[in-house]
Design a protein around this motif. Sequence first.
Motif, PDB file in Angstrom:
ATOM      1  N   GLY A 211       0.824  -1.201   0.000  1.00 54.83           N
ATOM      2  CA  GLY A 211       0.000   0.000   0.000  1.00 54.83           C
ATOM      3  C   GLY A 211       0.856   1.248   0.000  1.00 54.83           C
ATOM      4  N   GLU A 212       1.231   1.715   1.193  1.00 55.16           N
ATOM      5  CA  GLU A 212       2.070   2.903   1.276  1.00 55.16           C
ATOM      6  C   GLU A 212       3.499   2.602   0.839  1.00 55.16           C
ATOM      7  OE1 GLU A 212       1.890   4.528   5.168  1.00 55.16           O
ATOM      8  OE2 GLU A 212      -0.251   5.025   5.059  1.00 55.16           O
ATOM      9  N   LYS A 213       3.945   1.383   1.090  1.00 50.69           N
ATOM     10  CA  LYS A 213       5.296   0.984   0.725  1.00 50.69           C
ATOM     11  C   LYS A 213       5.266  -0.397   0.085  1.00 50.69           C
ATOM     12  CE  LYS A 213       7.648   3.371   4.552  1.00 50.69           C
ATOM     13  NZ  LYS A 213       8.518   3.189   5.748  1.00 50.69           N
ATOM     14  N   ALA A 214       6.376  -0.694  -0.580  1.00 49.36           N
ATOM     15  CA  ALA A 214       6.605  -2.061  -1.032  1.00 49.36           C
ATOM     16  C   ALA A 214       7.747  -2.629  -0.198  1.00 49.36           C
ATOM     17  CB  ALA A 214       6.941  -2.094  -2.517  1.00 49.36           C
ATOM     18  N   HIS A 215       7.801  -3.952  -0.126  1.00 51.11           N
ATOM     19  CA  HIS A 215       8.836  -4.597   0.681  1.00 51.11           C
ATOM     20  C   HIS A 215       9.388  -5.803  -0.069  1.00 51.11           C
ATOM     21  CE1 HIS A 215       7.181  -2.362   4.112  1.00 51.11           C
ATOM     22  NE2 HIS A 215       5.996  -2.839   3.767  1.00 51.11           N
ATOM     23  N   VAL A 216      10.595  -6.188   0.294  1.00 49.28           N
ATOM     24  CA  VAL A 216      11.132  -7.499  -0.044  1.00 49.28           C
ATOM     25  C   VAL A 216      11.371  -8.230   1.261  1.00 49.28           C
ATOM     26  CG1 VAL A 216      13.209  -8.738  -0.781  1.00 49.28           C
ATOM     27  CG2 VAL A 216      12.154  -7.096  -2.309  1.00 49.28           C
ATOM     28  N   ARG A 217      10.818  -9.441   1.358  1.00 50.07           N
ATOM     29  CA  ARG A 217      11.037 -10.326   2.501  1.00 50.07           C
ATOM     30  C   ARG A 217      11.793 -11.541   1.977  1.00 50.07           C
ATOM     31  NH1 ARG A 217       4.653  -9.911   4.095  1.00 50.07           N
ATOM     32  NH2 ARG A 217       4.687  -7.806   4.963  1.00 50.07           N
ATOM     33  N   TRP A 218      12.914 -11.829   2.608  1.00 49.38           N
ATOM     34  CA  TRP A 218      13.822 -12.844   2.076  1.00 49.38           C
ATOM     35  C   TRP A 218      14.134 -13.873   3.163  1.00 49.38           C
ATOM     36  CZ3 TRP A 218      18.684 -11.163  -1.207  1.00 49.38           C
ATOM     37  CH2 TRP A 218      19.223 -12.290  -1.845  1.00 49.38           C
ATOM     38  N   VAL A 219      13.590 -15.064   3.046  1.00 56.24           N
ATOM     39  CA  VAL A 219      13.853 -16.126   4.014  1.00 56.24           C
ATOM     40  C   VAL A 219      15.238 -16.699   3.729  1.00 56.24           C
ATOM     41  CG1 VAL A 219      13.030 -18.264   5.051  1.00 56.24           C
ATOM     42  CG2 VAL A 219      11.386 -16.667   4.035  1.00 56.24           C
ATOM     43  N   ARG A 220      16.109 -16.635   4.747  1.00 54.20           N
ATOM     44  CA  ARG A 220      17.486 -17.078   4.567  1.00 54.20           C
ATOM     45  C   ARG A 220      17.738 -18.383   5.322  1.00 54.20           C
ATOM     46  NH1 ARG A 220      20.522 -14.566   0.684  1.00 54.20           N
ATOM     47  NH2 ARG A 220      22.193 -15.684   1.761  1.00 54.20           N
ATOM     48  N   PRO A 221      18.557 -19.296   4.748  1.00 51.92           N
ATOM     49  CA  PRO A 221      18.771 -20.606   5.380  1.00 51.92           C
ATOM     50  C   PRO A 221      19.894 -20.627   6.410  1.00 51.92           C
ATOM     51  CG  PRO A 221      19.846 -20.551   3.244  1.00 51.92           C
ATOM     52  CD  PRO A 221      19.143 -19.225   3.393  1.00 51.92           C
ATOM     53  N   GLU A 222      20.727 -19.578   6.468  1.00 54.80           N
ATOM     54  CA  GLU A 222      21.907 -19.616   7.333  1.00 54.80           C
ATOM     55  C   GLU A 222      21.541 -19.534   8.814  1.00 54.80           C
ATOM     56  OE1 GLU A 222      22.831 -17.776   3.398  1.00 54.80           O
ATOM     57  OE2 GLU A 222      21.448 -17.219   5.011  1.00 54.80           O
ATOM     58  N   PRO A 223      22.393 -20.095   9.694  1.00 52.71           N
ATOM     59  CA  PRO A 223      22.209 -19.883  11.132  1.00 52.71           C
ATOM     60  C   PRO A 223      22.164 -18.386  11.434  1.00 52.71           C
ATOM     61  CG  PRO A 223      23.868 -21.572  10.746  1.00 52.71           C
ATOM     62  CD  PRO A 223      23.547 -20.976   9.400  1.00 52.71           C
ATOM     63  N   GLU A 224      21.292 -18.008  12.355  1.00 48.48           N
ATOM     64  CA  GLU A 224      21.035 -16.590  12.606  1.00 48.48           C
ATOM     65  C   GLU A 224      22.293 -15.790  12.921  1.00 48.48           C
ATOM     66  OE1 GLU A 224      18.714 -13.963  15.956  1.00 48.48           O
ATOM     67  OE2 GLU A 224      17.661 -15.674  15.089  1.00 48.48           O
ATOM     68  N   GLU A 225      23.154 -16.308  13.805  1.00 48.04           N
ATOM     69  CA  GLU A 225      24.336 -15.537  14.198  1.00 48.04           C
ATOM     70  C   GLU A 225      25.283 -15.324  13.026  1.00 48.04           C
ATOM     71  OE1 GLU A 225      25.046 -13.861  17.038  1.00 48.04           O
ATOM     72  OE2 GLU A 225      22.930 -14.334  17.385  1.00 48.04           O
ATOM     73  N   GLN A 226      25.441 -16.327  12.176  1.00 46.06           N
ATOM     74  CA  GLN A 226      26.300 -16.162  11.005  1.00 46.06           C
ATOM     75  C   GLN A 226      25.726 -15.134  10.048  1.00 46.06           C
ATOM     76  OE1 GLN A 226      27.391 -19.824   9.044  1.00 46.06           O
ATOM     77  NE2 GLN A 226      27.723 -20.911  10.984  1.00 46.06           N
ATOM     78  N   LEU A 227      24.411 -15.216   9.810  1.00 45.44           N
ATOM     79  CA  LEU A 227      23.783 -14.276   8.892  1.00 45.44           C
ATOM     80  C   LEU A 227      23.857 -12.854   9.425  1.00 45.44           C
ATOM     81  CD1 LEU A 227      22.200 -13.715   6.310  1.00 45.44           C
ATOM     82  CD2 LEU A 227      20.098 -14.272   7.565  1.00 45.44           C
ATOM     83  N   LEU A 228      23.600 -12.674  10.718  1.00 44.18           N
ATOM     84  CA  LEU A 228      23.679 -11.335  11.306  1.00 44.18           C
ATOM     85  C   LEU A 228      25.086 -10.766  11.193  1.00 44.18           C
ATOM     86  CD1 LEU A 228      21.516 -11.537  14.557  1.00 44.18           C
ATOM     87  CD2 LEU A 228      21.087 -10.098  12.556  1.00 44.18           C
ATOM     88  N   ALA A 229      26.073 -11.595  11.414  1.00 49.23           N
ATOM     89  CA  ALA A 229      27.454 -11.120  11.303  1.00 49.23           C
ATOM     90  C   ALA A 229      27.769 -10.690   9.874  1.00 49.23           C
ATOM     91  CB  ALA A 229      28.416 -12.211  11.762  1.00 49.23           C
ATOM     92  N   ALA A 230      27.321 -11.481   8.901  1.00 51.30           N
ATOM     93  CA  ALA A 230      27.571 -11.128   7.498  1.00 51.30           C
ATOM     94  C   ALA A 230      26.849  -9.841   7.118  1.00 51.30           C
ATOM     95  CB  ALA A 230      27.136 -12.277   6.596  1.00 51.30           C
ATOM     96  N   MET A 231      25.592  -9.704   7.550  1.00 56.42           N
ATOM     97  CA  MET A 231      24.851  -8.488   7.231  1.00 56.42           C
ATOM     98  C   MET A 231      25.447  -7.288   7.951  1.00 56.42           C
ATOM     99  SD  MET A 231      20.831  -9.544   6.846  1.00 56.42           S
ATOM    100  CE  MET A 231      20.566  -9.710   8.605  1.00 56.42           C
ATOM    101  N   ALA A 232      25.981  -7.499   9.168  1.00 64.16           N
ATOM    102  CA  ALA A 232      26.629  -6.408   9.887  1.00 64.16           C
ATOM    103  C   ALA A 232      27.865  -5.913   9.132  1.00 64.16           C
ATOM    104  CB  ALA A 232      27.012  -6.864  11.287  1.00 64.16           C
ATOM    105  N   ARG A 233      28.595  -6.855   8.561  1.00 62.67           N
ATOM    106  CA  ARG A 233      29.773  -6.474   7.770  1.00 62.67           C
ATOM    107  C   ARG A 233      29.355  -5.614   6.576  1.00 62.67           C
ATOM    108  NH1 ARG A 233      34.501 -10.490   7.699  1.00 62.67           N
ATOM    109  NH2 ARG A 233      34.851  -9.155   9.523  1.00 62.67           N
TER     110      ARG A 233
END
Length: 315
Positions: A211-233
């Motif tokens: 409606g007001e915005k569009a979004h992308v939602r992306w289900v990722r398979p990696e363990p949460e801590e690894q994914l968070l670290a990569a996204m933080a980088r």
Amino acid sequence: MSKRAATKPAQHEGAVGPRQPCPCGSGKRYKACHGKAGGSADVIVTRPFEGLAAECELVALREFVPSAIAKLPMRDGSEITLATVLPMAAAALHRNDGVRFVGLQVQTHSGDISRDLACAIEWVEEAETGQSLSVVGPETTEAGSVPTRLQDLIDPDVALDVELHADFGWWLPEDVDPTGEVALSLERANAAIMPTDRLKGVTSAYWVDAGEKAHVRWVRPEPEEQLLAAMARLSARGELALGEESRYAGSFRAHGLLVPVWDLDRELHAREWDEPAVALGQRIDEALASLEDEPLTSSERRARDGLRGRQVTIR
């Protein structure tokens, strides 16, 4: 009751044996927890689709994709169609033309969605045409049997070929007009649909016009801590956005997996985000690989703390 429930399939790689720890994380053996007759309804299996190549797609179809179907890769070669939503939110439907459906976005009975979905599959394989199952309940599980899970019924190495729809017209066979409660349910369901598309070149990433915005939602398979670290980088480098006219909005947890979300300019078509998503996926993969030799810097750790602060949980 399904014939499959009476004769258990051979144990396969990734299946849960009766003496193994229950996948819900309770610390009990499977046969004493979700593997016992009647299950353990008060214990939640936090990652019900673990071990399946289709895990990320199953999470997306369960949580936020409005109207879609996919053929399940059944081990015995039977034809079962997985659906996001069925008429009146039924758990299973054997349509008059012989097509057999099971629904994902339904009420749960046990706390193990994989088990409930398997019960619905076994029910619909024995149901007569025209029958529907409103909800999976204790009566769908044979007393004294070790309950079947989805991992026992489908090929774990085969991904889902998801077919998106703009409405729920696929509920009915061709040339059949809805009437009564089905017509009313169809009208209400169609009215609630937000335009949704699956990004190409990546898996389990969905664009939605909210409606007001569009979004992308992306289900990722990696363990949460690894994914968070990569996204933080990537965040510390200013490389976490999908591109111009987008921003990283946060993430939520769904069935044991992390689902990052980006806000987008809704004036842009879904296809305009395909290439940026592929590029971002490559950056995430490179960041994940770099973590093996390069620990997070102080600025990257601060970025990770910021990402953690924008999380919610969806079961």
